[in-house]
Design a protein around this motif. Sequence first.
Motif, PDB file in Angstrom:
ATOM      1  N   SER A  64      -8.766  -1.438   0.169  1.00 60.01           N
ATOM      2  CA  SER A  64      -9.081  -2.462  -0.833  1.00 60.01           C
ATOM      3  C   SER A  64      -7.928  -3.461  -0.898  1.00 60.01           C
ATOM      4  N   PRO A  65      -8.245  -4.735  -1.072  1.00 58.96           N
ATOM      5  CA  PRO A  65      -7.169  -5.730  -1.159  1.00 58.96           C
ATOM      6  C   PRO A  65      -6.376  -5.574  -2.457  1.00 58.96           C
ATOM      7  N   HIS A  66      -5.111  -5.857  -2.375  1.00 52.04           N
ATOM      8  CA  HIS A  66      -4.245  -5.733  -3.553  1.00 52.04           C
ATOM      9  C   HIS A  66      -3.885  -7.097  -4.133  1.00 52.04           C
ATOM     10  N   ALA A  67      -3.996  -8.137  -3.318  1.00 52.28           N
ATOM     11  CA  ALA A  67      -3.647  -9.477  -3.787  1.00 52.28           C
ATOM     12  C   ALA A  67      -4.709  -9.968  -4.768  1.00 52.28           C
ATOM     13  N   MET A  68      -4.243 -10.556  -5.845  1.00 50.71           N
ATOM     14  CA  MET A  68      -5.153 -11.098  -6.841  1.00 50.71           C
ATOM     15  C   MET A  68      -4.394 -12.123  -7.671  1.00 50.71           C
ATOM     16  N   THR A  69      -5.098 -12.762  -8.545  1.00 54.99           N
ATOM     17  CA  THR A  69      -4.456 -13.652  -9.507  1.00 54.99           C
ATOM     18  C   THR A  69      -4.853 -13.189 -10.901  1.00 54.99           C
ATOM     19  N   VAL A  70      -3.951 -13.404 -11.834  1.00 56.32           N
ATOM     20  CA  VAL A  70      -4.249 -13.130 -13.238  1.00 56.32           C
ATOM     21  C   VAL A  70      -3.872 -14.372 -14.035  1.00 56.32           C
TER      22      VAL A  70
ATOM     23  N   SER B  87       0.847  -1.189   0.000  1.00 51.25           N
ATOM     24  CA  SER B  87       0.000   0.000   0.000  1.00 51.25           C
ATOM     25  C   SER B  87       0.886   1.244   0.000  1.00 51.25           C
ATOM     26  N   VAL B  88       0.371   2.321  -0.563  1.00 51.91           N
ATOM     27  CA  VAL B  88       1.143   3.564  -0.606  1.00 51.91           C
ATOM     28  C   VAL B  88       0.746   4.527   0.503  1.00 51.91           C
ATOM     29  N   ALA B  89      -0.393   4.289   1.146  1.00 57.16           N
ATOM     30  CA  ALA B  89      -0.876   5.156   2.226  1.00 57.16           C
ATOM     31  C   ALA B  89      -1.959   4.401   2.983  1.00 57.16           C
ATOM     32  N   MET B  90      -2.336   4.901   4.156  1.00 60.35           N
ATOM     33  CA  MET B  90      -3.357   4.221   4.952  1.00 60.35           C
ATOM     34  C   MET B  90      -4.667   4.074   4.178  1.00 60.35           C
TER      35      MET B  90
ATOM     36  N   THR C 206       8.170   4.867  -6.338  1.00 62.63           N
ATOM     37  CA  THR C 206       9.169   3.883  -6.750  1.00 62.63           C
ATOM     38  C   THR C 206       8.762   2.519  -6.218  1.00 62.63           C
ATOM     39  N   TRP C 207       8.863   1.517  -7.076  1.00 60.58           N
ATOM     40  CA  TRP C 207       8.477   0.149  -6.739  1.00 60.58           C
ATOM     41  C   TRP C 207       9.610  -0.809  -7.089  1.00 60.58           C
ATOM     42  N   VAL C 208       9.772  -1.848  -6.276  1.00 62.44           N
ATOM     43  CA  VAL C 208      10.643  -2.966  -6.618  1.00 62.44           C
ATOM     44  C   VAL C 208       9.734  -4.132  -6.958  1.00 62.44           C
ATOM     45  N   LEU C 209       9.962  -4.745  -8.088  1.00 65.00           N
ATOM     46  CA  LEU C 209       9.247  -5.953  -8.465  1.00 65.00           C
ATOM     47  C   LEU C 209      10.060  -7.150  -8.011  1.00 65.00           C
TER      48      LEU C 209
ATOM     49  N   MET D  37       5.416  -9.600  -6.821  1.00 62.33           N
ATOM     50  CA  MET D  37       5.157  -8.731  -5.680  1.00 62.33           C
ATOM     51  C   MET D  37       5.800  -7.380  -5.962  1.00 62.33           C
ATOM     52  N   PHE D  38       4.993  -6.337  -5.885  1.00 64.00           N
ATOM     53  CA  PHE D  38       5.471  -4.976  -6.100  1.00 64.00           C
ATOM     54  C   PHE D  38       5.581  -4.302  -4.734  1.00 64.00           C
TER      55      PHE D  38
END
Length: 111
Positions: free
Chosen positions: A17-23, A9-12, A53-56, A93-94
Amino acid sequence: MIVAVDRSSVAMGDDVSPHAMTVELSESSTVAEAVAYLRQRKYLASIAGGKATWVLEVNGRPSAVIAQQWAEPKFAMDPSTELGSLGPEVSLMFRYRAQIDPDDLYDTIEG
């Protein structure tokens, strides 16, 4: 193949909303194509100021840096690696790294 995807998450307020999902992607899809697919669908949150900035991590290994201000990610792995070659289970995972310098972060994961 089913790919597990998650992000920090980037902020509270981003936690609601959940971020985990499958594609579902083809085994012949590359890591770069999977990242492009998720970016096109605005999976990664944008922040005010435009410098997130994100690390994959691919299967737990730091593999790329994605910066909101960059047009394209910088990969520390071969971006043409096919998802199917990564094993029967693939996870992306980002991890949000705030507004740190993405070039410095890339140098850290590449080395």
